[in-house]
Write an enzyme that holds these catalytic residues in place. Structure first.
Site, PDB file in Angstrom:
ATOM      1  N   ASP A 276       2.002   0.861  -8.296  1.00 11.29           N
ATOM      2  CA  ASP A 276       3.362   0.782  -8.839  1.00 11.29           C
ATOM      3  C   ASP A 276       4.291   1.772  -8.139  1.00 11.29           C
ATOM      4  O   ASP A 276       5.469   1.495  -7.920  1.00 11.29           O
ATOM      5  CB  ASP A 276       3.359   1.086 -10.347  1.00 11.29           C
ATOM      6  CG  ASP A 276       2.702  -0.038 -11.149  1.00 11.29           C
ATOM      7  OD1 ASP A 276       2.258  -1.024 -10.519  1.00 11.29           O
ATOM      8  OD2 ASP A 276       2.644   0.071 -12.395  1.00 11.29           O
TER       9      ASP A 276
ATOM     10  N   TYR B 165     -12.626  -2.121  13.112  1.00 10.27           N
ATOM     11  CA  TYR B 165     -13.102  -0.933  12.409  1.00 10.27           C
ATOM     12  C   TYR B 165     -14.571  -0.629  12.676  1.00 10.27           C
ATOM     13  O   TYR B 165     -14.961   0.516  12.742  1.00 10.27           O
ATOM     14  CB  TYR B 165     -12.905  -1.094  10.892  1.00 10.27           C
ATOM     15  CG  TYR B 165     -11.457  -0.924  10.466  1.00 10.27           C
ATOM     16  CD1 TYR B 165     -10.957   0.319  10.120  1.00 10.27           C
ATOM     17  CD2 TYR B 165     -10.588  -2.005  10.444  1.00 10.27           C
ATOM     18  CE1 TYR B 165      -9.633   0.497   9.740  1.00 10.27           C
ATOM     19  CE2 TYR B 165      -9.253  -1.842  10.069  1.00 10.27           C
ATOM     20  CZ  TYR B 165      -8.786  -0.593   9.723  1.00 10.27           C
ATOM     21  OH  TYR B 165      -7.479  -0.421   9.358  1.00 10.27           O
TER      22      TYR B 165
ATOM     23  N   HIS C 150       1.087  -9.460   4.337  1.00 10.02           N
ATOM     24  CA  HIS C 150      -0.055  -8.547   4.290  1.00 10.02           C
ATOM     25  C   HIS C 150      -0.617  -8.555   2.856  1.00 10.02           C
ATOM     26  O   HIS C 150      -0.452  -7.583   2.107  1.00 10.02           O
ATOM     27  CB  HIS C 150       0.372  -7.139   4.725  1.00 10.02           C
ATOM     28  CG  HIS C 150      -0.766  -6.251   5.145  1.00 10.02           C
ATOM     29  ND1 HIS C 150      -0.835  -5.648   6.379  1.00 10.02           N
ATOM     30  CD2 HIS C 150      -1.878  -5.858   4.493  1.00 10.02           C
ATOM     31  CE1 HIS C 150      -1.936  -4.921   6.469  1.00 10.02           C
ATOM     32  NE2 HIS C 150      -2.587  -5.029   5.328  1.00 10.02           N
TER      33      HIS C 150
ATOM     34  N   GLN D  65       0.799  -1.230   0.000  1.00 11.17           N
ATOM     35  CA  GLN D  65       0.000   0.000   0.000  1.00 11.17           C
ATOM     36  C   GLN D  65       0.829   1.276   0.000  1.00 11.17           C
ATOM     37  O   GLN D  65       0.320   2.339  -0.332  1.00 11.17           O
ATOM     38  CB  GLN D  65      -0.957  -0.019   1.197  1.00 11.17           C
ATOM     39  CG  GLN D  65      -1.990  -1.137   1.101  1.00 11.17           C
ATOM     40  CD  GLN D  65      -2.898  -1.214   2.305  1.00 11.17           C
ATOM     41  OE1 GLN D  65      -2.591  -1.886   3.268  1.00 11.17           O
ATOM     42  NE2 GLN D  65      -4.026  -0.535   2.264  1.00 11.17           N
TER      43      GLN D  65
ATOM     44  N   ASN E  41      -1.674 -11.046   8.320  1.00 13.41           N
ATOM     45  CA  ASN E  41      -2.668  -9.998   8.524  1.00 13.41           C
ATOM     46  C   ASN E  41      -3.998 -10.435   7.924  1.00 13.41           C
ATOM     47  O   ASN E  41      -4.099 -10.692   6.727  1.00 13.41           O
ATOM     48  CB  ASN E  41      -2.220  -8.700   7.838  1.00 13.41           C
ATOM     49  CG  ASN E  41      -3.248  -7.593   8.022  1.00 13.41           C
ATOM     50  OD1 ASN E  41      -3.442  -7.109   9.136  1.00 13.41           O
ATOM     51  ND2 ASN E  41      -3.923  -7.214   6.939  1.00 13.41           N
ATOM     52  N   GLU E  42      -5.003 -10.566   8.769  1.00 14.25           N
ATOM     53  CA  GLU E  42      -6.393 -10.780   8.353  1.00 14.25           C
ATOM     54  C   GLU E  42      -6.611 -11.938   7.381  1.00 14.25           C
ATOM     55  O   GLU E  42      -7.079 -11.715   6.248  1.00 14.25           O
ATOM     56  CB  GLU E  42      -6.936  -9.500   7.700  1.00 14.25           C
ATOM     57  CG  GLU E  42      -6.916  -8.288   8.589  1.00 14.25           C
ATOM     58  CD  GLU E  42      -7.650  -7.099   7.968  1.00 14.25           C
ATOM     59  OE1 GLU E  42      -7.779  -7.037   6.735  1.00 14.25           O
ATOM     60  OE2 GLU E  42      -8.099  -6.233   8.723  1.00 14.25           O
TER      61      GLU E  42
ATOM     62  N   HIS F 115      -2.564  -4.966 -12.540  1.00 15.74           N
ATOM     63  CA  HIS F 115      -2.148  -4.711 -13.923  1.00 15.74           C
ATOM     64  C   HIS F 115      -3.076  -5.402 -14.928  1.00 15.74           C
ATOM     65  O   HIS F 115      -3.452  -4.828 -15.941  1.00 15.74           O
ATOM     66  CB  HIS F 115      -0.708  -5.189 -14.159  1.00 15.74           C
ATOM     67  CG  HIS F 115       0.289  -4.389 -13.370  1.00 15.74           C
ATOM     68  ND1 HIS F 115       1.551  -4.839 -13.058  1.00 15.74           N
ATOM     69  CD2 HIS F 115       0.190  -3.161 -12.800  1.00 15.74           C
ATOM     70  CE1 HIS F 115       2.188  -3.918 -12.345  1.00 15.74           C
ATOM     71  NE2 HIS F 115       1.382  -2.893 -12.189  1.00 15.74           N
TER      72      HIS F 115
END
Ligand code: NOJ
Length: 491
Positions: free
Chosen positions: A77, A333, A147, A44, A191-192, A64
């Site tokens: 990118d 969240y 992740h 990210q 992660n998750e 892509h």
């Protein structure tokens, strides 16, 4: 176990429903040992998607090859260009005064093909530089090993549905411990898992876009849990004595409320969410939640199958997985009201249909830019108390919590959400004795929000994604968080 779960939820639910919104005790500060941090993830923020020998990940290839799947047609990118901006990132972390920085390592930088045959010293160098600078600035590194960004080469052989996946992951973890473990003392394996298994291998709506609904997501979770346990035991056997760190795993979960005080459905919802990942590791059973084992087996039978779509852990795996973590990482969240949904159809089974959760929101809940994100801070309090009872007051790190908007600098929504959630964390610790040791805000800065591109902003810092420098500008929330960290007080 089942009876205990139900009765525990019953008490929690009654307490919770009965005191909705009224927990404004004046105990709103944090113990001196409590740690504050911020979180990001490699894909990210880093960019540099094929620099210095990095290999492609499923998200590089996915964005892509399917540009239309990202709402604003963007990709990562360059993202926030953190691959070239370590110093600026450290400057922001210093300015915030955080105790730790949670970031992830891109497997594809370390082993572009996913295995040791492709070990890439430039990737190792990049993270050495980042870690060294963090340590030099007294910011503790907390590293997520995985992740979402699986090496594409591993996807070619089935990715997380390949039973050899845990072996590949253990080998990757070994490289991380041996190169960074002298300075990294807080490790997160995954992660998750439910958030990458369901869309990635079940619904097929996110990279790697595998549509094997009702089967793929369970295989993916199964191998994630085994891989986690292998990385945990490897560390304890070969590294712990010398490095003395801790290993955990992160799951996201909503909290659930029942309008009819139906504690059974609240518990079911939590087991199908948080319990799917955490029950095998943190409960005494060392296995998936009873309700999942039972219902998925019976649905599978009704569908005419010979065995359950939920894979089984054998005796050895149960003993190996049970207790294989030092802390539970929680991404919180939002919450939902829940009631029992209709029976799963036999055609196109899925985790969702197995779970039978009919969810809704309260009209009074404020919504963020992100359509699923409603501000329900009391849900965090409820979830922490549920975890305390369900998993014997395990050590908890809140690894993510945050709020999205359009990137405005005067981000009052984020300020309110931050303070309100932290108030419930403080109360969970001081009033309810929950063993929460740290809180990490998502995110340090605006970044590539997966299929939402840059259209939803979660940062404490604004990032100008159209400027070549990816200029970072502090938002109001960064000042507020900074003050909270410095004073350990919310007001
Ligand atoms: C959880 C994920 O770990 C993170 O990557 C994502 O950006 C946030 N949720 C917000 O959706």
């Amino acid at each position: 176990m089942q009876i205990k779960c139900i009765s525990v939820s019953y008490i929690l639910c009654l307490t919770f429903v009965g005191t909705y919104g009224s927990e404004n005790a004046p105990t709103n500060d944090f113990p001196a040992s409590f740690k504050f941090g911020v979180a990001t993830a490699a894909f990210q923020i880093e960019g540099g998607w094929k620099e210095d020998g990095k290999g492609p990940s499923i998200w590089d290839v996915g964005t892509h090859e399917h540009p239309n799947s990202v709402v604003d047609g963007t990709n990562a990118d360059i993202a926030d260009d953190s691959y070239h901006q370590i110093d600026r990132d450290i400057e922001m972390l210093r300015d915030l005064g955080v105790n730790f920085y949670r970031f992830s390592i891109a497997w594809t930088r370390i082993m572009p093909n996913g295995d040791r045959s492709s070990l890439n010293r430039f990737g190792i160098q990049y993270y050495n530089t980042l870690i060294d600078k963090l340590v030099a600035n007294s910011i503790e590194p907390m590293v997520t090993m995985y992740h979402y960004d699986l090496p594409y080469e591993l996807q070619k052989i089935g990715g997380l549905t390949n039973p050899l996946f845990p072996q590949y992951f253990e080998s990757y973890a070994n490289v991380l411990y041996s190169n960074f473990g002298d300075r990294v003392k807080l490790w997160i394996t995954f992660n998750e898992p439910s958030d990458y298994c369901v869309p990635g291998y079940g619904a097929g709506s996110e990279p790697p876009f595998v549509n094997a609904t009702g089967i793929g997501e369970y295989l993916c979770m199964h191998h994630s849990i085994i891989a986690h346990a292998r990385a945990f035991h490897l560390y304890k056997r070969d590294y712990f004595k010398q490095q003395g760190g801790k290993i955990g795993i992160v799951s996201s979960s909503r909290f659930y409320f029942s309008r009819t005080n139906d504690t059974g459905i609240v518990n079911r919802a939590l087991q199908f969410n948080l319990g799917w990942t955490m029950h095998p590791i943190f409960s005494k059973s060392g296995n998936y939640p009873e309700v999942m084992i039972r219902d998925i087996a019976s649905n599978s039978q009704m569908e005419g199958r010979e065995w359950s779509r939920l894979p089984e852990f054998d005796e050895f795996s149960i003993a190996y997985i049970r207790g294989a973590a030092d802390f539970l990482g929680l991404n919180y969240y939002t919450s939902r009201y829940v009631q029992l949904g209709p029976h799963a159809e036999t055609k196109n089974p899925s985790w969702e249909k197995d779970a039978r959760l009919n969810c809704s929101v309260d009209p009074s809940w404020k919504r963020a830019k992100t359509p699923w994100l409603y501000n329900v801070p009391e849900g965090l309090g409820g979830l922490l108390r549920w975890i305390k009872e369900e998993y014997n007051n395990v050590e908890v790190i809140i690894t993510e919590n945050g709020w999205s908007d359009d990137g405005r600098l005067n981000d009052q929504g984020r300020v309110d959400s931050l303070k309100e959630h932290l108030r419930y964390v403080s109360q969970a610790i001081k009033k309810h004795g929950c063993n929460v040791i740290a809180y990490s805000h998502w995110s340090l800065m605006d970044n590539f929000e997966w299929l939402k591109g840059y259209s939803e902003r979660f940062g404490l810092y604004y990032v100008n994604i159209s400027s070549p420098e990816r200029t970072r500008v502090p938002k109001k929330s960064s000042d507020v968080y900074k003050r909270i960290i410095a004073t350990r007080k919310l007001d």
